[in-house]
Each structure stands twice: as C-alpha cells, then as structure tokens.
Design a protein around this motif. Structure first.
Motif, PDB file in Angstrom:
ATOM      1  N   ALA A 197       0.857  -1.186   0.000  1.00 50.74           N
ATOM      2  CA  ALA A 197       0.000   0.000   0.000  1.00 50.74           C
ATOM      3  C   ALA A 197       0.895   1.240   0.000  1.00 50.74           C
ATOM      4  CB  ALA A 197      -0.898   0.002   1.229  1.00 50.74           C
ATOM      5  N   ALA A 215      -1.793  -5.429   0.234  1.00 50.73           N
ATOM      6  CA  ALA A 215      -3.170  -5.769  -0.115  1.00 50.73           C
ATOM      7  C   ALA A 215      -3.132  -6.638  -1.363  1.00 50.73           C
ATOM      8  CB  ALA A 215      -3.973  -4.494  -0.385  1.00 50.73           C
ATOM      9  N   ASP A 217      -3.379  -7.976  -5.053  1.00 46.16           N
ATOM     10  CA  ASP A 217      -3.032  -7.190  -6.235  1.00 46.16           C
ATOM     11  C   ASP A 217      -4.122  -7.161  -7.301  1.00 46.16           C
ATOM     12  OD1 ASP A 217      -2.763  -9.822  -6.992  1.00 46.16           O
ATOM     13  OD2 ASP A 217      -0.658  -9.684  -7.593  1.00 46.16           O
ATOM     14  N   LYS A 360      -8.031   4.318  -0.033  1.00 44.21           N
ATOM     15  CA  LYS A 360      -8.525   3.563   1.108  1.00 44.21           C
ATOM     16  C   LYS A 360      -8.033   4.158   2.427  1.00 44.21           C
ATOM     17  CE  LYS A 360     -10.387   0.120  -1.298  1.00 44.21           C
ATOM     18  NZ  LYS A 360     -11.807  -0.273  -1.220  1.00 44.21           N
ATOM     19  N   ILE A 362      -6.057   3.178   5.383  1.00 43.16           N
ATOM     20  CA  ILE A 362      -5.067   2.128   5.581  1.00 43.16           C
ATOM     21  C   ILE A 362      -4.384   2.306   6.940  1.00 43.16           C
ATOM     22  CG2 ILE A 362      -2.979   1.071   4.661  1.00 43.16           C
ATOM     23  CD1 ILE A 362      -3.775   2.261   1.915  1.00 43.16           C
ATOM     24  N   LYS A 382      -4.316   1.642  -2.565  1.00 39.36           N
ATOM     25  CA  LYS A 382      -3.978   0.272  -2.893  1.00 39.36           C
ATOM     26  C   LYS A 382      -3.949   0.158  -4.405  1.00 39.36           C
ATOM     27  CE  LYS A 382      -5.907  -1.628   1.355  1.00 39.36           C
ATOM     28  NZ  LYS A 382      -6.884  -2.566   1.969  1.00 39.36           N
ATOM     29  N   GLU A 384      -3.996  -2.066  -7.936  1.00 40.69           N
ATOM     30  CA  GLU A 384      -4.536  -3.321  -8.447  1.00 40.69           C
ATOM     31  C   GLU A 384      -4.315  -3.415  -9.950  1.00 40.69           C
ATOM     32  OE1 GLU A 384      -8.473  -4.258  -5.844  1.00 40.69           O
ATOM     33  OE2 GLU A 384      -8.659  -2.607  -7.270  1.00 40.69           O
TER      34      GLU A 384
END
Length: 478
Positions: A197, A215, A217, A360, A362, A382, A384
């Motif tokens: 993150a 987190a 992926d 987010k 976190i 995060k 992705e």
C-alpha cells in the motif's frame, strides 16, 4: 531471494523508499529477518507509483464501440432465434470435444472473503439459501462433474486462486466436502499475490515497525500468480507448468460470486476455438445507459474494458443506428477464455500495464514514534491490476453476448440489501430452473420452487422425463 541488508537498503533508497528501514535497528533479530524477507520478496517495479492509471477524463475522446466483427450474440430475437440455437449447438460440439480430449482447464478467482455478506469465511463457501444449502463452490464443482460426464469422461482440472486470508479455510472446506465428488488431484490451489500500500505521495506504508502494509493485487494478479505461486499438488510446480504437463490448450476463467456461471461452458469454448481467439470475454447486454458496469469497447484502436465513469453522458446514451441498441452495451462480467499460448505471453505484457488506484483508509504507523494510526478518512492507495488489462494486447479477442437471466447473477451485498444479494441469487437460480422445466412441457405451480441439482442438468438438458409432470410443492431434483 537475497536478504543482504546493505543491498536491500541501497535498492530501496534508490527508489526513494528508504523510510521502510526507519525502525530496523530497534527490532528484534526475528523481526529484522521478517522485514527483510518481505522487502526482498517485493518486485522492484511494483514498489513505486510510476505505473498508475492516467486520468480517465483524458481518454474519453478515444473511446469507440466494439466493431460488429468482434461480437457474436446468443441473445434470441424473433428473427435470429433458430439460427442462434443452431450456432450454439455447433459451438457446443467443438467445446465438448475439447473437454473430452482433456484440453480444457478452469481458473477460479476466489480470493475474496464474504465480509460484505456478513461472513468471515471465503465467499465461495457462502450458502445463498437454496433448499439444498449448497455453497457457491459446490454448485460450481458439480457443474464441472456434470460436464465431465456429458463429455464422456473428459477431466477438467480446477485451479482455485485463493489469498492469504482465505487459503487455509478454502482448502479445509473442500476437504470437508470431499472435493464435491471431483478427483482430488484435479483440484489445485494457489495464492494470489500482494502489492504494498502507498501513501498519497507514493511512499510504501508500514503496517507495523517490522512489516509493510500489503493488499491483494487485484484479479489481474492472476497472471503473475499462475507463473509464480507454488501449487498445492506439487509445491515445486506452478499452474502454468501443471497445465503444460497435462496438455491443456484452452482455459476458462471466472469469479466465484456468480451463482449462474456456466463453468467451462462448451458453447463459449467452441465459439472462441472456432474464431481462433487468443482470449475471449462473455458479456451481457446493458439495457440502462447509466448502469454502473464496465463495457467492452475500443480505446485508441485496442480492445478495452471502459468503466462507466469513463463514458461521457453522450457516449453512454449513444445508440446503434441500425438496431437501436445501446452502442456501448457489452457489459463485462469477468468471464474469460484464454489459450495456453496466450497465457504464456502475458508476462511480457505486464510491464506495459498501468495499475488502477483505490483510495482507502489504511492502518499504518507514525514514522516518528512507531505508534499505530487508524485513519478516519482515506490516507493512501492500494494498487490493483484487473484481469481484463490484457485485452489491449490482442487483436484476436472473441466477445460473446449471452442472456443475463441465464448466466449472470452476482453476489456482492448483504442479505436484505437493494440488489446483488443472496435473495436475488436464489431467485435467479429458481427462475432459471423453472424455465428449464417449462421448456420440456412440465408445469410448475406459482410460488413453487424446484431446485435441480447440477448433477441432474448442466444447462436444462436431460429433463425430458418430466414432460407433463405438475410440480405443486417445492422440491429438489437430485
């Protein structure tokens, strides 16, 4: 994997991430080794924020509808119903032969927990409330078993991608349920990867003084995981190596939360095989121009999934002048086909894929004091990758439009919520199976719920024995 302290310090310093060693000298020897192992395992190119998505506003003008040559439809109309059935039968034959020849495998993306459903178990373990109380995993496993029978004994390996929090519980659930009657050696578990993150200024966040905050992926991490993650049946092997060993040529991939998914659908397989598609996508027809779903379209001349937020109002409402349908109607349902040759090539594509950002809240630590911080508002991001991020890298994409009511009922939300909940999943299965029975001439009393086991029928076939039967009470056909 090198755990050399000075080498790692130098690597992270060059990336502007030397703060990850802030507490290193104060850690116990065990915690020092734990941090070094985690840092050594991270891929350098994923430790910074250089590959983030561009502003979607800048890309709106480059978006165009799918060309008609890329899209086939199984959605019946009065003019095309017979032709549609004949075409589906042809593709079904091609796909069934591939299964019989042991050339087909299934990739299941099942790393998520059922947190939004009010469950701490993996989402695939969830019971949507059918009379049989079958979980999503069981429904899908039994569809595989039925297909193997319909294909005269072909074997379909089922590769199940879990995550750190779900791996142990998922494997235990399969063991407790005797792998739903499947051959244990054909059910293979492997883990999804993770990414660190990042703070809003691109710095890696620590979750504790001795660990990096990570987190999953994204479902696009599937591609790296099948190359890198050890598998349960042979920890020295990977999914890709195992597929090659088995002689697999075609792969169906999907997400666990769709109770209507046709696992290893022979029609979809046959369509993509006949089209010589390197990869493929099933879509459903978007009827409401402002429905919050991504659609298959063209971006800068390449296949792409365009998020609803990336379509201007004008484009979202644009109509095909010939049919009157929405021009951007091919709603993505995370249901894909690949050749093994294509999956072998994805590694070379990943360097060109941009991460998607999710802002987010976190939990992290104060770098000055080491105290824990639990933020009240988003304090980081995060990163992705999405499973469809590979689409721009192929010119041989097959897109098959199917009926929503037959193939797509996602489970996203808690019981009693507005949509995509256990009640709608259960309703859609019972409605589908009522249609199957009525199609062969059975009569189902209003309010009567008849549950047909996947072991009885995969897609409405084999029910002719119920012609003329009247169902007046809810029951199960096993």
């Amino acid at each position: 994997m090198s755990l050399n302290l000075e080498s790692l310090r130098d690597t992270y310093a060059k990336a502007g991430q030397e703060h990850v060693f802030t507490f290193y000298d104060k850690l116990s020897p065990d915690d020092q080794q734990s941090l070094l192992r985690q840092l050594a395992a991270e891929q350098e190119e994923r430790e910074n924020a250089e590959k983030m998505k561009n502003d979607p506003e800048a890309a709106k003008d480059s978006i165009q509808p799918l060309p008609s040559s890329a899209l086939a439809s199984l959605v019946p109309t009065s003019a095309s119903d017979k032709a549609s059935h004949e075409q589906a039968d042809k593709w079904r034959g091609i796909g069934t032969k591939a299964i019989k020849d042991n050339q087909v495998a299934v990739l299941l993306m099942a790393g998520g927990q059922g947190t939004r459903l009010g469950s701490s178990a993996p989402k695939g373990c969830y019971d949507i409330g059918l009379a049989s109380h079958k979980s999503l995993f069981q429904l899908q496993g039994e569809r595989i078993r039925k297909l193997e029978r319909l294909a005269d004994g072909g074997r379909i390996p089922w590769y199940v991608m879990t995550s750190g929090p779900t791996r142990k519980d998922t494997e235990a659930f399969f063991e407790e349920n005797a792998f739903f009657g499947l051959n244990k050696e054909d059910v293979v578990f492997f883990d999804q990867g993770v990414l660190p993150a990042l703070s809003n200024d691109g710095k890696i966040m620590l979750s504790t003084p001795h660990s990096v905050s990570v987190a999953p992926d994204g479902n696009g991490g599937l591609y790296a995981a099948i190359r890198q993650s050890p598998i349960s049946t042979d920890p020295a092997s990977t999914v890709l190596k195992d597929m090659h060993r088995r002689g697999i040529r075609y792969i169906h991939a999907y997400c666990v939360d769709n109770c209507l998914v046709k696992v290893a659908d022979p029609v979809f397989l046959g369509y993509c095989i006949e089209k010589k598609a390197a990869c493929g996508a099933k879509v459903v027809r978007k009827e409401d121009p402002h429905e919050s779903v991504g659609v298959l379209a063209m971006r800068d001349g390449a296949f792409s999934v365009v998020e609803y937020s990336e379509l201007s109002q004008e484009k979202a409402e644009e109509r095909d002048p010939e049919t009157g349908d929405l021009a951007y109607r091919a709603a993505n349902i995370a249901n894909h086909f690949y050749t093994l040759d294509f999956l072998d090539q994805v590694e070379s594509m990943e360097a060109h894929m941009a991460f998607h950002i999710a802002r987010k809240k976190i939990p992290t630590v104060d770098l000055a004091t080491g105290d824990s911080i639990k933020p009240d508002s988003p304090n980081g991001m995060k990163l992705e990758l999405f499973v469809f991020d590979v689409f721009p890298f192929t010119k041989a994409l097959g897109v098959l439009e199917v009926e929503r009511r037959e193939e797509f009922s996602p489970l996203k939300n808690a019981p009693g919520s507005k949509s995509d909940n256990p009640e709608t999943s259960r309703r859609d299965i019972y409605a589908q199976q009522r249609r199957w029975l009525e199609a062969v001439g059975a009569e189902v009393k209003e309010g009567c719920e008849v549950e047909i086991s996947p072991l009885v029928s995969y897609n409405g076939e084999g029910l002719e024995g119920y012609r003329g039967k009247k169902f007046e009470e809810s029951c199960q056909l096993d």
